[in-house]
Design an enzyme around this catalytic site. Structure first.
Site, PDB file in Angstrom:
ATOM      1  N   LYS B  72      34.345  41.509  36.868  1.00  0.00           N
ATOM      2  CA  LYS B  72      33.254  41.444  37.857  1.00  0.00           C
ATOM      3  C   LYS B  72      33.705  41.987  39.212  1.00  0.00           C
ATOM      4  O   LYS B  72      33.010  42.772  39.828  1.00  0.00           O
ATOM      5  CB  LYS B  72      32.812  39.986  38.060  1.00  0.00           C
ATOM      6  CG  LYS B  72      31.795  39.492  37.070  1.00  0.00           C
ATOM      7  CD  LYS B  72      31.204  38.165  37.507  1.00  0.00           C
ATOM      8  CE  LYS B  72      32.221  37.142  37.933  1.00  0.00           C
ATOM      9  NZ  LYS B  72      33.077  36.646  36.872  1.00  0.00           N
ATOM     10  N   THR B  74      36.211  43.967  39.854  1.00  0.00           N
ATOM     11  CA  THR B  74      36.481  45.394  39.704  1.00  0.00           C
ATOM     12  C   THR B  74      35.174  46.190  39.738  1.00  0.00           C
ATOM     13  O   THR B  74      35.071  47.222  40.409  1.00  0.00           O
ATOM     14  CB  THR B  74      37.248  45.628  38.386  1.00  0.00           C
ATOM     15  OG1 THR B  74      38.408  44.785  38.388  1.00  0.00           O
ATOM     16  CG2 THR B  74      37.677  47.071  38.233  1.00  0.00           C
ATOM     17  N   ARG B  95      35.037  37.151  47.155  1.00  0.00           N
ATOM     18  CA  ARG B  95      35.713  35.865  47.353  1.00  0.00           C
ATOM     19  C   ARG B  95      37.177  36.075  47.738  1.00  0.00           C
ATOM     20  O   ARG B  95      37.800  37.034  47.313  1.00  0.00           O
ATOM     21  CB  ARG B  95      35.655  35.032  46.066  1.00  0.00           C
ATOM     22  CG  ARG B  95      34.266  34.507  45.769  1.00  0.00           C
ATOM     23  CD  ARG B  95      34.204  33.916  44.382  1.00  0.00           C
ATOM     24  NE  ARG B  95      34.381  34.967  43.377  1.00  0.00           N
ATOM     25  CZ  ARG B  95      34.690  34.761  42.121  1.00  0.00           C
ATOM     26  NH1 ARG B  95      34.893  33.523  41.687  1.00  0.00           N
ATOM     27  NH2 ARG B  95      34.816  35.755  41.276  1.00  0.00           N
ATOM     28  N   LYS B 106      47.933  34.092  36.739  1.00  0.00           N
ATOM     29  CA  LYS B 106      46.874  34.926  37.246  1.00  0.00           C
ATOM     30  C   LYS B 106      47.382  35.697  38.445  1.00  0.00           C
ATOM     31  O   LYS B 106      48.156  35.213  39.230  1.00  0.00           O
ATOM     32  CB  LYS B 106      45.738  34.017  37.687  1.00  0.00           C
ATOM     33  CG  LYS B 106      44.513  34.741  38.154  1.00  0.00           C
ATOM     34  CD  LYS B 106      43.445  33.714  38.442  1.00  0.00           C
ATOM     35  CE  LYS B 106      42.346  34.316  39.277  1.00  0.00           C
ATOM     36  NZ  LYS B 106      42.746  34.630  40.633  1.00  0.00           N
ATOM     37  N   ALA B 274      34.251  27.874  40.778  1.00  0.00           N
ATOM     38  CA  ALA B 274      32.942  28.167  40.197  1.00  0.00           C
ATOM     39  C   ALA B 274      32.476  27.057  39.255  1.00  0.00           C
ATOM     40  O   ALA B 274      31.432  27.175  38.637  1.00  0.00           O
ATOM     41  CB  ALA B 274      32.988  29.506  39.478  1.00  0.00           C
ATOM     42  N   PHE B 302      32.575  33.392  37.194  1.00  0.00           N
ATOM     43  CA  PHE B 302      32.269  33.139  35.780  1.00  0.00           C
ATOM     44  C   PHE B 302      31.060  33.956  35.294  1.00  0.00           C
ATOM     45  O   PHE B 302      30.689  34.946  35.924  1.00  0.00           O
ATOM     46  CB  PHE B 302      32.053  31.650  35.517  1.00  0.00           C
ATOM     47  CG  PHE B 302      33.269  30.789  35.760  1.00  0.00           C
ATOM     48  CD1 PHE B 302      34.560  31.300  35.664  1.00  0.00           C
ATOM     49  CD2 PHE B 302      33.128  29.451  36.085  1.00  0.00           C
ATOM     50  CE1 PHE B 302      35.671  30.495  35.872  1.00  0.00           C
ATOM     51  CE2 PHE B 302      34.232  28.627  36.303  1.00  0.00           C
ATOM     52  CZ  PHE B 302      35.500  29.151  36.195  1.00  0.00           C
ATOM     53  N   PHE B 382      37.200  49.382  28.732  1.00  0.00           N
ATOM     54  CA  PHE B 382      38.632  49.116  28.617  1.00  0.00           C
ATOM     55  C   PHE B 382      39.264  50.242  27.791  1.00  0.00           C
ATOM     56  O   PHE B 382      38.597  50.861  26.974  1.00  0.00           O
ATOM     57  CB  PHE B 382      38.872  47.779  27.905  1.00  0.00           C
ATOM     58  CG  PHE B 382      38.818  46.594  28.819  1.00  0.00           C
ATOM     59  CD1 PHE B 382      37.651  46.261  29.502  1.00  0.00           C
ATOM     60  CD2 PHE B 382      39.931  45.777  29.014  1.00  0.00           C
ATOM     61  CE1 PHE B 382      37.594  45.166  30.351  1.00  0.00           C
ATOM     62  CE2 PHE B 382      39.886  44.675  29.859  1.00  0.00           C
ATOM     63  CZ  PHE B 382      38.713  44.372  30.520  1.00  0.00           C
ATOM     64  N   TRP B 410      37.696  51.093  36.679  1.00  0.00           N
ATOM     65  CA  TRP B 410      39.101  50.700  36.612  1.00  0.00           C
ATOM     66  C   TRP B 410      39.983  51.960  36.580  1.00  0.00           C
ATOM     67  O   TRP B 410      40.957  52.073  37.303  1.00  0.00           O
ATOM     68  CB  TRP B 410      39.339  49.826  35.370  1.00  0.00           C
ATOM     69  CG  TRP B 410      40.712  49.245  35.314  1.00  0.00           C
ATOM     70  CD1 TRP B 410      41.165  48.111  35.927  1.00  0.00           C
ATOM     71  CD2 TRP B 410      41.837  49.794  34.614  1.00  0.00           C
ATOM     72  NE1 TRP B 410      42.492  47.919  35.653  1.00  0.00           N
ATOM     73  CE2 TRP B 410      42.936  48.934  34.855  1.00  0.00           C
ATOM     74  CE3 TRP B 410      42.025  50.925  33.805  1.00  0.00           C
ATOM     75  CZ2 TRP B 410      44.201  49.162  34.305  1.00  0.00           C
ATOM     76  CZ3 TRP B 410      43.280  51.163  33.271  1.00  0.00           C
ATOM     77  CH2 TRP B 410      44.356  50.268  33.532  1.00  0.00           C
TER      78      TRP B 410
END
Lengths: 556, 556
Positions: B72, B74, B95, B106, B274, B302, B382, B410
């Site tokens: 999201k 990205t 955020r 992470k 979230a 999310f 991807f 990406w």
């Protein structure tokens, strides 16, 4: 005289920090701005400075204080402003205040009256985030220790022998003694723990003694965190997180530049406790000042028995600094207290008590003489001082041959210390024979005894059984060739805070020793030292506010 | 393709932030710099903006994700860059990442690949100190509570009924369940407590929903902290420290401006959880973007069942925002997982599973339609996706009449989303019938049931006895007229994280309710929510380092 420090500070029209920095020869592209009035000196600029020659170094210290403090920071700021007024290229190096105590009783730690550093609110709140970075680096270690144990404990760490505590920059007594890891197994291993206030952490002490980021990383690696079940020491390097800690500290290691009310440049950087740590701003900031200015004025926490001793025996030794002069701040109030007057009665004139109390000043002068340094007594004038008292104190100094100057910087800013500034310049022209008081290669007992006898005037030192056992461990682990960081009451030359004046015929008792191997010293505790303060019955936080225009009230 | 996000970010030659800000019409004297590449918009500038008209608002949401996330942030960054490429004056509102998890598994939360926000290291470390300010404001409350009890407990607070926890921005499982105030009486009253991670604190949620500093202060005052022995609620305003908290937050309330790899302006400000919070950046940042740019792209944590629902039912309702279009991010990987493929096997081509999994996407589309908003599906490509899979997904969208666009941000940055940007612009021209799904004046049970039925596709809601009792208390205390913040697994439309696809014939169970009165919502928990993460067996911190030139490695 009825204006608060905050009101005086808020009336000041600050100059853009690049203009202040330019005065001392810092190009604007070597600043990392934090808003318009705060900046960090850039990583590259600090490196560039490394080969420059250093100017004169002036230490501001004090007699044993009353609980209100005797105005070392105020004198430091006023003297720096005065040096600039008489045409000397000067800077000040100060400690960063801790945010936690601001919510309690104590307010700003950036001078007072017309000898302040601004922006006062920012300096006393988050400033440039150094404290927060230290908190993060410190608590990363703790999370790594407990995670290591939880994930299998390869290093065989004994959860009951973890010495490295968590920290927060908050006055929070309920965090002193806690139990963590309760509840389900997924919450880790249950054990006793506690939080220090951030400024009491070894991470802070190491920051302030590090020569650069790589040295800081090395110091992190050397910090003791625990012992194994077989009593083998475990260091941060065993946990392999000194790289992450150094990464977290990449900005915090850069000194912060701000200005006095008179727009002179000040570096404020690092502020370790003056009991379990050495109580001076960072070596990096002091050296940057010395390389930029002809005169650097700096301070050390508490009285000369703690602050100056550690500055001269720990900081100057480890950083290879050679100070040029010492200013010993004395106040009529504190001297009267040393002459037997109760704190509540210090407003009353009492010349005899003042003269009796001068023995405390005499001992601190003697200490500075033992270090081989020239000095001047600065009488920091309070509104409650009477003419007779001031005169008596001036006469005492004259009669005993002590250089002296009356300072009114609180009321008058730099012009209240012109005479002091001139005397300091004179002292700096003298050759001096500065040397630390002891050889680090002596035994721990000998080093502590030297400090107690020469600086406190004690007959000797008693070591408790616990302390003796610890010394044995330190010797065995090869931790004994380090300077000593004494944790003693600041109220007295002895280890009993109610003994005033210049006591004789006493011993001090060392109850515990702690290895601060990353900072690079051994802490000797003469009593219980509180490393996490509490809030008072009426915390200052109750009176703090901010309005719709961003104006702050109630921050003292 | 083998470069890490950090390497790509470090190769970027950043523009000075004043240049980036100028692009969008922010004068350089309205910036509070934090180094050369980060700044806060000034207090006065935010005020000046208040009467300006707002541009178009685009929300980026997603299907239920795999545990790796569906991109999201990205997509948000790439779409914002693409909008700028096609000549639209655009900003992004994102955020702020939490520092704690960076040391765990992470990594960066500032996009990925060639759709990133920089300076990546700073954004993922201390950034401009907002998290630390929140930690301080939060822990001040806790120190004040325990100090109040220690100093006589005038408010009659029951130490066993304190609901406001301490916090730290660290993954530290051993702080989840602790006992504080142990040892001597001077250490305060002993009681059970625990730490949340900072982003899970109500202070963070309140910051993100506040309209300005005075509103934030009011929200602080309204926060519930405890109950008395007689079960009367105790609020922060009873402790009288909302003013001090607001003072501590004076800088943190100002949005932070940084740049994408393509030098477009981004506001990053606030990042609440979230689940127990609403998972969106601050209202102040979103509104600042809307007033500065013609197009604002933002995201919500999310999948659409949690993020978009809260964005539309909580944030847009409370802030009076009217969104113009929604981008629903889907990935071949996540759709295959919804079609029954195990996480380990997601690299294998499986067109049938992909098509089966499209039912999950269909439900989220249905949800956005219920909110009355136009949408486009963004297929976030991807490297492991096969041509057949992409083709099948494109066909599914076409056959079902869903607007769709393949996004390769990406790998390609903004030019990977030109088509998406054009489609978003088209959608924004349409009139829409956006409205929240429920009336806040309905009962708590009705509001939760509406969300469960309309958004999750559930048959209904079961409330545990505990939840029922809490609802009664909330009704009695007048806390029931607030929007609902659902805390549910993000992995599934149901409250069972292992149920993939688009489940039917199920109920969800609400186990607990929590009043977030300062944030302004009621949290409904459908399961145990972890508000303090732990570190993994091999924490990322082990691989992090910084060299003598300040170059960071191992930060992902």
């Amino acid at each position: 005289m009825s204006k608060s420090d905050l009101e005086i500070a808020q009336e000041c029209v600050l100059e853009p920090i690049e203009k202040v920095a330019a005065k001392i020869g810092i190009p604007s592209d070597c600043l990392e701005h934090y808003g318009k009035y705060k900046a960090k000196l850039s990583f590259d600029f600090i490196k560039e400075l490394e080969n420059k020659e250093m100017g004169k170094l002036v230490l501001v210290t004090a007699i044993n204080p009353t609980k209100a403090g005797e105005g070392k920071s105020t004198t430091t700021v006023g003297l720096g402003d005065a040096l600039n007024q008489i045409g000397k290229k000067s800077m000040m190096a100060l400690r960063e205040p801790s945010l936690g105590p601001v919510f309690g009783l104590k307010g700003g730690a950036a001078g007072g009256g017309y000898a302040q550093v601004v922006p006062m609110e920012d300096i006393n709140l988050h400033f440039t985030g150094d404290m927060h970075a230290i908190t993060t680096a410190n608590n990363l270690v703790c999370a790594m220790i407990d995670n290591h144990i939880h994930q299998g404990n390869e290093l065989n760490i004994d959860p009951e022998k973890i010495t490295f505590k968590r920290c927060l920059d908050m006055n929070d007594r309920t965090l002193r003694d806690i139990t963590i890891g309760q509840g389900s197994k997924a919450n880790g291993v249950e054990r006793k723990d506690g939080f220090n206030i951030t400024v009491a952490s070894e991470v802070m002490a190491a920051l302030c003694l590090a020569s650069d980021l790589m040295d800081l990383k090395k110091r992190f690696g050397e910090m003791l965190v625990a012992y194994t079940y077989e009593d083998k020491p475990v260091y941060i390097k065993d946990l392999k997180c000194e790289g992450a800690m150094a990464m977290v500290m990449k900005d915090a290691i850069l000194p912060n530049i701000v200005q006095t009310l008179e727009h002179n440049p000040v570096l404020i950087h690092g502020g370790p406790f003056a009991n379990i740590a050495h109580g001076c701003n960072s070596v990096i900031a002091t050296k940057a000042c010395l390389r930029l200015a002809d005169y650097t004025v700096t301070e050390a926490g508490f009285g000369a028995d703690l602050g100056a001793e550690k500055f001269l025996d720990i900081k100057c030794r480890l950083a290879d600094l050679h100070p040029n002069a010492v200013v010993i701040v004395a106040t009529v109030r504190a001297l009267k207290q040393h002459g037997g007057v109760a704190y509540e009665d210090l407003k009353e004139e009492n010349v005899q008590a003042l003269l009796d109390g001068c023995q405390n000043l005499a001992k601190h002068i003697d200490t500075i003489q033992q270090f081989g340094l020239p000095y001047v007594v600065a009488i920091n004038q309070f509104v409650s001082d009477t003419d007779k008292e001031i005169e008596a104190l001036e006469n005492w100094c004259k009669e005993n041959g002590h250089p002296m100057s009356l300072s009114t910087v609180w009321a008058n800013g730099g012009k209240g210390a012109i005479d002091l500034a001139n005397k300091v310049v004179e002292l700096c022209e003298k050759e001096n024979t500065y040397a630390p008081l002891y050889d680090v290669n002596k035994s721990i007992e000998e080093k502590i005894t030297t400090i107690a006898q020469k600086v406190y005037g004690a007959d000797g030192v008693e070591f408790t059984e616990e302390a003796k056992a610890q010394i044995e461990t330190f010797n065995k682990n090869g931790w004994d060739k380090l300077p000593i960081c004494m944790a003693k009451t600041q109220m007295s030359l002895s280890d009993n805070g109610s003994v005033m004046g210049r006591p004789t015929g006493f011993k001090i008792t060392v109850r515990e020793l702690r290895p601060s191997l990353g900072a690079g010293f051994i802490v000797a505790l003469t009593g219980k030292v509180l490393t996490m303060p509490g809030l008072p019955k009426h915390p200052s936080a109750l009176d703090m506010d901010i309005d719709e225009n961003g104006k702050i009230t109630g921050l003292f």
